[in-house]
Enzyme design. Structure first.
Site, short mmCIF file in Angstrom:
data_model
loop_
_atom_site.label_atom_id
_atom_site.label_comp_id
_atom_site.label_asym_id
_atom_site.label_seq_id
_atom_site.Cartn_x
_atom_site.Cartn_y
_atom_site.Cartn_z
N TYR A 289 -36.76 4.49 -53.42
CA TYR A 289 -37.03 4.44 -51.99
C TYR A 289 -37.98 5.55 -51.56
CZ TYR A 289 -36.46 4.86 -46.97
OH TYR A 289 -36.71 4.93 -45.62
N HIS B 216 -45.46 7.40 -37.99
CA HIS B 216 -44.25 7.97 -37.41
C HIS B 216 -44.55 9.02 -36.34
CE1 HIS B 216 -42.37 5.78 -40.59
NE2 HIS B 216 -41.17 6.28 -40.36
N ASN C 46 -38.61 13.67 -43.08
CA ASN C 46 -37.24 13.15 -43.10
C ASN C 46 -36.26 14.30 -43.20
OD1 ASN C 46 -34.82 11.76 -43.68
ND2 ASN C 46 -35.99 10.06 -44.53
N TYR D 73 -8.05 32.36 -10.24
CA TYR D 73 -8.22 31.98 -11.64
C TYR D 73 -9.55 32.44 -12.23
CZ TYR D 73 -4.17 28.82 -11.58
OH TYR D 73 -2.91 28.28 -11.50
N ARG E 15 -8.61 35.97 -13.06
CA ARG E 15 -7.41 36.13 -13.88
C ARG E 15 -7.53 35.41 -15.23
NH1 ARG E 15 -2.11 33.32 -12.31
NH2 ARG E 15 -3.23 33.08 -10.34
N PHE F 53 -29.82 13.21 -43.89
CA PHE F 53 -30.67 13.34 -42.71
C PHE F 53 -29.91 13.08 -41.41
CE2 PHE F 53 -31.16 9.02 -44.53
CZ PHE F 53 -30.49 8.32 -43.54
N GLU G 157 -31.14 0.87 -39.93
CA GLU G 157 -30.66 2.15 -39.43
C GLU G 157 -29.79 1.85 -38.21
OE1 GLU G 157 -34.22 4.50 -39.01
OE2 GLU G 157 -34.79 4.13 -41.10
#
Length: 525
Positions: free
Chosen positions: A60, A90, A202, A286, A289, A346, A432
């Site tokens: 791959y 990309h 990646n 609060y 405190r 990844f 994906e």
């Protein structure tokens, strides 16, 4: 106040990078160097990739397509072209450009994970990435586009374009094309070999780079919030009995104990606290405190994120990963020479979930800080010696009234940002089908950190102003006095109304860049 020690050189080996070193490179231009052993690890990894190519086995991203196109075989003569096409295609980000420090954080963290020696990239490519950093060449990177699986693809692709002489970059304030930027600093573009485009893009380096900045900033914000809360406790005539060690020994959350101890140290020597030990007030609100419990829980959340960031910084997060023959399960795909395994390191979920958690925790820190600010400003609940909105002649003057509006607006933004890690949109033809959205988680977290620094800064400004009205003869603690002095070095007391936006920004910077923490440490050491 003394400077915190910042390294001028950071040596990366894929094993020991820290968030503080990322900050040193990203914000302070520390020089980046590769450890000698990193060259050997990367070269060995590269030789394994070449042995796999020679075998002809389908691997791959080396001789196949990507994502949904994983079954598409790539001819040997097109393998290098495949890597260039990958980076180009990309680089499809959108939105605002990342800041210089954000880009630098991404570059140093990517170089470090490649130096680990499981990515199959030639050392010369990583050297070029380091050279760009050291020369001050910063790729133009769009902030949106990452799904946090397969890593931060789009932002890293914009970064990688400059290595091949494409895309755009900034140098000395000028925007140049990638090849112009390289030529300006005397560098040559690289021609990507097999797997190298994939190795560059990646991974989780947008997420972990910005998360490193966030962790350091968030820790400073929590420290400053302790200081602000201690100061508010004093000027509102509260008590620090809530910070007695016995209370926190019977509920020993680590962060809670740290914040309680910090309040005790900050207020040590306070004659303000001594002056009303026997007053009729039974309990504080609060926001005073429960300060150790709330601030401590935030500390623990940020520490939980730090643990993940420190692991991720020194992890191999691309895909596929390259291992020596015989080092993995024999059932894993590979050759007699090396094993190239496609998996999911990844995926940004280990960071995304904790980033959302930490951002939510920091938002609650802002909420309690804003409530303490109100206790100093609000004429219905503030101490009688304090004038409404901390200004004499209130009505004619508004004092810090609108500073609280700003704090409330920023708090609203923090609350509205959502939790990106709860969403997942399948992509790449369903290949994906579950993503982390860690890129958006870290961008949101960074926004939260900036907002909360301002909100805590507002409390510090108001606390310092309230201290101007303390009854004669009463003095702040050693630590809180130093905090007040740090504010007064850059912001004068408020008399007549004046424009406050610049002072809010100054106070936020004192919080974000550690000056409040430094002032306390200097005073108490």
């Amino acid at each position: 106040m003394r400077e915190r020690e910042i390294p001028t050189t950071v040596v990366i080996d894929g094993e020991s990078l820290t968030p503080e070193e990322v900050v040193a490179v990203a914000r302070h231009d520390a020089r980046l160097e590769l450890a000698d052993g990193a060259y050997e690890k990367m070269q060995a990894s590269r030789e394994r990739v070449e042995s796999v190519i020679d075998s002809g086995d389908p691997v791959y991203g080396v001789n196949t397509g990507f994502g949904h196109l994983v079954e598409t075989h790539i001819d040997t003569e097109d393998i290098e072209r495949l890597q260039t096409n990958l980076v180009r295609s990309h680089a499809a980000g959108a939105g605002r450009e990342l800041s210089i420090e954000e880009v630098r954080s991404m570059m140093v963290t990517r170089a470090n994970t490649l130096a680990k020696g499981y990515s199959g990239i030639r050392p010369m490519v990583v050297e070029l990435l380091a050279d760009l950093l050291n020369a001050g060449v910063h790729p133009l990177v769009r902030s949106r586009g990452s799904l946090g699986a397969s890593g931060d693809l789009a932002p890293l692709a914009h970064m990688a374009l400059v290595l091949i002489g494409e895309g755009d970059a900034y140098y000395d304030g000028d925007r140049l094309t990638g090849d112009e930027a390289l030529a300006t600093v005397g560098l040559e573009p690289v021609t990507l070999a097999s797997k190298e485009g994939l190795a560059l893009i990646n991974g989780t380096q947008l997420t972990v780079g910005l998360a490193s900045l966030f962790v350091v900033d968030a820790e400073r914000v929590v420290d400053a919030a302790d200081a602000a809360g201690a100061l508010t406790t004093e000027v509102t005539m509260g008590t620090t009995a809530n910070c007695d060690p016995a209370i926190h020994e019977v509920r020993p959350h680590p962060g809670q104990q740290v914040s309680a101890a910090a309040i005790r140290r900050l207020t040590a020597g306070s004659t303000v606290l001594e002056s009303h030990k026997d007053c009729e007030r039974v309990q504080d609100a609060y926001s005073i405190r429960c300060l150790p419990q709330v601030h401590g829980a935030v500390r623990d959340a940020v520490e939980h994120l730090r643990e993940a960031v420190e692991i991720e910084l020194n992890s191999a997060t691309d895909n596929p990963l390259v291992f020596p023959a015989g080092s993995v399960d024999e059932r894993a795909p590979g050759t007699d020479v090396a094993a190239v395994i496609s998996a999911g390191n990844f995926h940004g979920e280990p960071l995304a979930l904790r980033l959302d958690y930490a951002a939510g925790a920091l938002t609650d820190l802002a909420a309690i800080s804003e409530r303490r600010t109100d206790r100093m400003l609000n004429p219905k609940i503030q101490e009688s010696y304090l004038p409404p909105f901390l200004t004499e002649h209130s009505g004619l003057r508004s004092g810090y009234m609108i500073a609280q509006y700003t704090a409330a607006a920023l708090l609203n933004e923090c609350r509205s940002l959502g939790r990106p890690s709860l969403d997942s949109t399948p992509v790449s033809g369903g290949q994906e089908d579950h993503v982390s959205m860690s890129g958006q988680s870290v961008l949101n977290a960074r926004t939260v950190a900036e907002n909360v620094a301002t909100i805590v800064g507002v409390e510090l400004l108001c606390g310092s102003q309230a201290a101007e009205f303390l009854p004669d003869g009463l003095g702040l603690g050693t630590g809180t006095g130093a905090v007040r002095d740090a504010i007064r070095e850059v912001v004068p007391p408020l008399g007549d109304d004046r424009q406050l936006d610049g002072e809010l920004e100054i106070a936020a910077d004192l919080v974000r860049f550690g000056a409040i923490r430094a002032a306390v440490e200097d005073a108490l050491d």
